[in-house]
Design an enzyme around this catalytic site. Structure first.
Site, PDB file in Angstrom:
ATOM      1  N   LYS A 196      20.115 -19.916  28.852  1.00 50.81           N
ATOM      2  CA  LYS A 196      18.866 -19.349  28.603  1.00 50.81           C
ATOM      3  C   LYS A 196      19.478 -18.256  30.283  1.00 50.81           C
ATOM      4  CE  LYS A 196      14.676 -19.201  29.814  1.00 50.81           C
ATOM      5  NZ  LYS A 196      12.947 -20.279  29.447  1.00 50.81           N
ATOM      6  N   ARG A 206       5.956 -13.036  29.559  1.00 52.35           N
ATOM      7  CA  ARG A 206       5.139 -14.114  31.322  1.00 52.35           C
ATOM      8  C   ARG A 206       3.392 -13.663  31.437  1.00 52.35           C
ATOM      9  NH1 ARG A 206      10.572 -13.615  35.206  1.00 52.35           N
ATOM     10  NH2 ARG A 206      11.984 -15.320  33.900  1.00 52.35           N
ATOM     11  N   LYS A 223      13.854 -16.271  38.489  1.00 50.39           N
ATOM     12  CA  LYS A 223      14.528 -17.676  38.627  1.00 50.39           C
ATOM     13  C   LYS A 223      16.208 -17.820  38.623  1.00 50.39           C
ATOM     14  CE  LYS A 223      10.717 -18.136  35.323  1.00 50.39           C
ATOM     15  NZ  LYS A 223       9.745 -19.075  34.514  1.00 50.39           N
ATOM     16  N   GLU A 239      27.541 -25.148  29.215  1.00 46.85           N
ATOM     17  CA  GLU A 239      26.631 -25.333  29.405  1.00 46.85           C
ATOM     18  C   GLU A 239      26.171 -26.327  28.440  1.00 46.85           C
ATOM     19  OE1 GLU A 239      24.065 -25.382  31.411  1.00 46.85           O
ATOM     20  OE2 GLU A 239      24.164 -24.925  32.813  1.00 46.85           O
ATOM     21  N   LYS A 254      19.602 -17.499  24.336  1.00 50.31           N
ATOM     22  CA  LYS A 254      18.698 -16.693  24.923  1.00 50.31           C
ATOM     23  C   LYS A 254      18.677 -15.495  26.009  1.00 50.31           C
ATOM     24  CE  LYS A 254      13.163 -16.934  26.308  1.00 50.31           C
ATOM     25  NZ  LYS A 254      13.064 -18.320  26.990  1.00 50.31           N
ATOM     26  N   SER A 280      10.899 -11.612  23.822  1.00 49.10           N
ATOM     27  CA  SER A 280       9.314 -11.015  23.701  1.00 49.10           C
ATOM     28  C   SER A 280       9.856  -9.567  24.213  1.00 49.10           C
ATOM     29  CB  SER A 280       8.107 -10.876  25.237  1.00 49.10           C
ATOM     30  OG  SER A 280       8.051 -11.973  26.265  1.00 49.10           O
TER      31      SER A 280
HETATM   32  C1  PBG Z   1       9.468 -20.581  29.155  1.00 45.05           C
HETATM   33  C2  PBG Z   1       9.932 -19.866  28.842  1.00 45.05           C
HETATM   34  C3  PBG Z   1      10.325 -18.634  28.996  1.00 45.05           C
HETATM   35  C4  PBG Z   1      10.299 -17.752  27.737  1.00 45.05           C
HETATM   36  C5  PBG Z   1       9.960 -19.671  26.826  1.00 45.05           C
HETATM   37  N1  PBG Z   1      10.022 -20.510  27.832  1.00 45.05           N
HETATM   38  C6  PBG Z   1       9.888 -17.674  29.627  1.00 45.05           C
HETATM   39  C7  PBG Z   1      10.518 -17.929  31.246  1.00 45.05           C
HETATM   40  O1  PBG Z   1      11.575 -18.217  31.643  1.00 45.05           O
HETATM   41  O2  PBG Z   1      10.611 -17.296  32.612  1.00 45.05           O
HETATM   42  C8  PBG Z   1      11.097 -16.274  26.690  1.00 45.05           C
HETATM   43  C9  PBG Z   1      10.566 -16.539  25.195  1.00 45.05           C
HETATM   44  C10 PBG Z   1       9.687 -14.069  25.732  1.00 45.05           C
HETATM   45  O3  PBG Z   1      10.235 -14.315  26.297  1.00 45.05           O
HETATM   46  O4  PBG Z   1       9.948 -14.258  24.390  1.00 45.05           O
HETATM   47  N2  PBG Z   1      10.250 -21.488  30.290  1.00 45.05           N
END
Ligand code: PBG
Length: 330
Positions: A196, A206, A223, A239, A254, A280
């Site tokens: 990720k 968010r 992050k 990972e 992702k 998203s």
């Molecule tokens: C939370 C999480 C996130 C997403 C899935 N789980 C956001 C992030 O890590 O800030 C993102 C999903 C998306 O953008 O559709 N840990």
């Protein structure tokens, strides 16, 4: 003389094209993300995710039934937590009557065979919008992993089939796997967000959960100390290998569109199912361009989804799942 092989023969018409097509999208490919809020009768559109909604539990029931009728058999739950329940340690995440726990039961109640996966991370519960506990301005690893294991147990108790840790702490898969075994949940699976990236594509998500990192002195603004550097490729294999060794049943890459190289690397290297998440921001870009009339919505939706499967995805988490299934079932 012309070459004996004319590749265009296999493209002459739709019948021959569909006969030799290598990648076919079916409802079985999808994992449907669902956003849940407190309240009654709520179906609110997410501003930066047109035609995607947050549901209160009563309306979640209808949505889940709809998905099942369409042949969509797996959901991934996310909750929007009221501000007054947020703290640094995510205490509310362990509430056995919390929104996530009730959401799991709601889905299982209306649709017992629906596969329920839950997001496991602190960010929707964190007053700082981070995926872990903060001490002296640092997201601490091991205490967070322990907490995520407790959170996973809580979800398993409520009836989740899979937990999906999306936090990127080191060692959390092993910590969660051991806890599930010890607490009597050997059949609860783990879908790990293994590779990720610290991506800018998560913005609309968010917004959906009101979970962005806060802008406060001494609190990290992004992050990047836990999610991966977007520039790295070998690291994704490291990972993923570790997560598999620690007990992940399904691994994930992702975001999706910008990371197809990583997806293919992982598919080639490992023999567990690989998921991809079309996040998203990818959804928002396609919607926005389609609204402007600059791209054809349905064609782009199908092309990007087909690309995920072609690149090696066994599971596709997608906000388009319902639209796609309606389109292919037509
Ligand atoms: C939370 C999480 C996130 C997403 C899935 N789980 C956001 C992030 O890590 O800030 C993102 C999903 C998306 O953008 O559709 N840990």
């Amino acid at each position: 003389m012309y070459p004996l092989r004319r590749n265009r023969r296999l493209r002459t018409n739709e019948a021959i094209r569909s006969l030799v097509r290598e990648t076919i999208i079916t409802p079985n490919d999808f994992l449907v993300p669902l956003f849940v809020v407190e309240g009654k009768g709520i179906k609110e559109e997410i501003a930066s995710m047109p035609n995607y909604f947050r549901y209160s539990l009563d309306l979640l029931e209808n949505e889940v039934k709809d998905l099942w009728k369409l042949g969509l058999k797996s959901v991934l739950l996310f909750v929007k937590v009221p501000d007054n329940l947020k703290d640094n340690k995510g205490k509310e995440a362990l509430n056995k009557n919390g929104l996530m726990q009730r959401a799991i039961k709601t889905v299982k109640n209306v649709c017992p065979d629906m596969l329920v996966m839950t997001d496991v991370a602190l960010d929707p519960y964190s007053m700082y919008g981070h995926d872990g506990i903060i001490e002296n301005g640092v997201i601490v690893n091991d205490d967070t992993a322990e907490f995520l294991a407790e959170m996973s147990i809580s979800h398993a108790k409520a009836g989740a089939n899979f937990v999906a840790p999306s936090d990127m702490m080191d060692g959390r898969i092993l910590t969660i796997r051991e806890a599930l075994e010890e607490e009597g949940y050997p059949d609860t699976g783990i879908m790990s967000y293994s590779a990720k990236y610290a991506s800018a594509f998560y913005g609309p998500f968010r917004d959906a959960l009101d979970s962005a990192p806060v802008d406060l002195k001494d609190i990290p603004k992004d992050k990047k100390t836990y999610q991966m550097d977007v520039a790295n490729r070998h690291e994704a294999l490291r990972e993923t290998e570790m997560d598999i060794d620690e007990g992940a049943d399904i691994v994930m890459v992702k975001p999706g569109m910008a990371y197809l190289d990583i997806l293919r690397d992982i598919k080639n290297e490992f023999d567990v199912p690989v998921a991809v998440y079309q996040v998203s921001g990818e959804y928002a870009m396609i919607k926005a361009a389609a609204e402007k009339g600059w791209l054809n919505h349905d064609q782009i939706m199908m092309e990007t989804t087909t690309a995920f499967k072609r690149a090696g995805a066994d599971v596709i988490a997608s906000y388009f799942a319902k639209d796609i299934v309606k389109l292919i079932n037509r």
